[in-house]
Motif scaffolding. Structure first.
Motif: not given
Lengths: 412, 412
Positions: A144-145, A182, A369
């Motif tokens: 997800s970063g 992403n 997100n």
């Protein structure tokens, strides 16, 4: 067309096969991240995905994504999966049920030629349990970063090697993780065992999760006066064992009295010094793990406990420390997918409950997100993270059918 | 003749000299039974006794007895002394004060040519603390005949060697201990530091001990169900940490509510499994040390606690074990010597208290067959068995003067 359903025989085969990739046969399942058993399980699953003509990609930390293209390759993916790493001497079902459910979903869609516009992706996150590198959900956090290269270099195993080093040794390219784009994901759904006894106690088949609880985790230290257990009269003691007992009981009482019925509080760890039968303890350290999906009640109850400890210690002339070691806010999962899930579960005639999750899961990391959903199947006697972990196959079948129904719906 | 008194300078010299025979300089005093430091301290004391023309005998386990003949060699001895072994990182005063007080008593009697019919004996018991061979009062138990050769062969140090083996290695003849004749002792008096804060809290100089408390020592085990701290609702838990907290608080409450004001109850040791912050404990083990000079209240309170644990565990469906690990009855000390002590302490104008001892002492072992007495001097802040252990020299002087007065009286 008749409504398609999963094939329990294939599901059984997958689960039993994965259980063979195990470092501790006869003593539960142990499949640690980047171990020989992990590689064997990964290879088995990659092989299964390739047989379904899925395109398999592995990121720099080892998260596996298998993609089944849809009619419209520009559409965002519908993703489903879980993890295959275990704790030491864990069970056969934790994580595995969600991975096998994802695989079976794609098999059924392929063999029934079910048309879908959105691509469907199977995801297998690495190091969910934190059994090797000391922290949970590392794979999904990198995915997800939320975690960067720096985090991977900081998380170390018990021999002092970083996850970065071990990923390289395993043949991965961890330097790439900060560069990745992403992914465009429309929704992610994770099927998982409940790891508690709510479904079993209520004779239910399925849990549809609303929220994942927030958590505050404390270490509390009380310093009194170690003294002779025989020679020190009761009224001249500064006994931190008794004081700790009062606080542990208070924690249970205040949590049970909270208006929130989703709050839980646990003292799971206690250490005493000098820990000798005939000496009044001079120091006690204990932990507090408090969770709720309701942030306000979590904060309020935690504050009440902090205040009580501070006030009583002051009055009793006991030195104390209350250290907040970690916290996470409650996570709201997708209302949209929940509604779809409720429709599907009703049409299958499964007994279900909309409930919360006290445990963290990979989908929670992505929920910020992405539309995220979590489905539970029952755990016998609530047991998990142990060799006795069990979910009956008829329950797994129901969970996989529900997952299939939801993925087909979302992927249209 | 003016009333003789002890010489504080000599007492100081002895105490400071003995503190030099120490395996951990700067970190409290460590003088373990049969160690190099023990041998040095023993040699110093034997040397001091020989300088007083005392006849020194050492028994098979290492108890030292120095004899000063009286006018009538057929009379039974008046004995006084204590021990010189310490716990690890203990203090300078525990045991030593009674040994040095005994030595100074003989010195004063000799230099003042005080006539006495009864022989006077100094005794130094080995292994009082149990720091080496795992059990307290071994020397006095062998001395009194309560322990035989078999016991000495059974008591082992942490390397697995028996006290029998180590005594031989030290140059003793432990095989002789079952053959010795019982000594003819009229009375034994032990001067000891209080190891508690009763005297200090009440601004007193001397404690004259009535009774030594009886003890019951338990290990209690509770087995619940280890479960996920987040996923398990409060009402579905079998949480033995909370249950233990209730029992620990109950123990304090019931002990404080007892009609006996001499009863004490202590939970000094607790161990939790798996002892992990995010798992509800599945097993707790804790100890209970309960003591009173009043046998009836000791038995009744212990029974109440046993009943409460059994009843609550049954109701909560928690498996439990209550194991009585050891017990000893309360010990009544000599009324006769107590009355003499009260007269002497009054004539010295010392502030005193007739009190009980919660701790065990060597004289307690001999009390069955011999008139036995125990005298306390204050411990600053109640600290003992630690480097901070302290009794001011003016208090030690008072204690030694009282001991001197009593020995002279009894030896006539």
């Amino acid at each position: 067309m008749e409504r398609p359903s999963v094939n329990l025989k294939r599901i059984k085969t997958d689960i039993e096969k994965l259980a063979e990739f195990n470092a501790t046969p006869g003593e539960g399942v142990t499949r640690l991240t980047y171990s020989k058993e992990d590689r064997e399980a990964r290879n088995y699953l990659i092989d299964q995905m390739k047989k379904l003509n899925m395109e398999v990609e592995i990121d720099g930390i080892g998260n596996i994504v298998g993609k089944l293209e849809g009619n419209n390759s520009k559409k965002a993916s519908i993703m489903t999966g879980s993890h295959i790493d275990t704790v030491k001497h864990g069970g056969k079902y934790d994580g595995v049920v969600g991975v096998v459910g994802a695989l079976e979903t794609v098999r059924v869609i392929k063999e029934n030629n079910i048309s879908h516009n959105h691509p469907i992706e199977i995801v297998i996150f690495v190091e969910e349990e934190g059994a090797t590198f000391g922290s949970t959900l590392i794979g999904s956090k990198v995915f997800s970063g939320a975690y960067t290269l720096k985090d991977i270099k900081n998380h170390r195993n018990s021999d002092g090697y970083s996850m970065y080093e071990k990923a390289k040794e395993f043949g991965l390219n961890p330097d790439s993780i900060d560069d990745k784009e992403n992914k465009d994901i429309k929704a992610i759904i994770e099927l998982h065992i409940e790891q508690s006894i709510v479904l079993e106690e209520n004779n239910l088949h399925i849990g549809i999760v609303n929220d994942i609880a927030g958590i505050k985790w404390y270490e509390i230290k009380l310093e009194g006066e170690a003294n002779h257990a025989g020679a020190t009269p009761m009224n001249l003691r500064k006994d931190v064992m008794v004081k700790s007992a009062e606080f542990i009981k208070y924690i249970e009482t205040v949590v049970k009295q909270s208006k929130s019925d989703s709050i839980v509080g646990t003292v799971g760890k206690i250490n005493c010094k000098p820990n000798v039968p005939n000496v009044i303890p001079g120091e006690i350290n204990f932990t507090l793990d408090i969770r709720d999906v309701n942030k306000k009640s979590l904060e309020e109850t935690a504050q009440k406990i902090e205040d009580k400890i501070a006030k009583d210690c002051l009055e009793s002339n006991i030195n104390h420390e209350i250290n907040l070691m970690g916290e996470a806010s409650p996570i709201k999962l997708s209302n949209n997918i929940k509604e779809i899930a409720i429709n599907k579960v009703k049409s299958r005639d499964y007994k279900y409950k909309v409930m919360n999750s006290g445990a963290v899961h990979d989908v929670g990391v992505l929920a910020k997100n992405t539309d995220s959903a979590l489905l539970f199947v029952p755990s016998v006697a609530g047991k998990s993270h142990c060799p006795e972990e069990l979910t009956p196959y008829e329950d797994i079948e129901r969970g996989c059918n529900l997952l299939l129904d939801i993925v087909i719906d979302l992927a249209q």
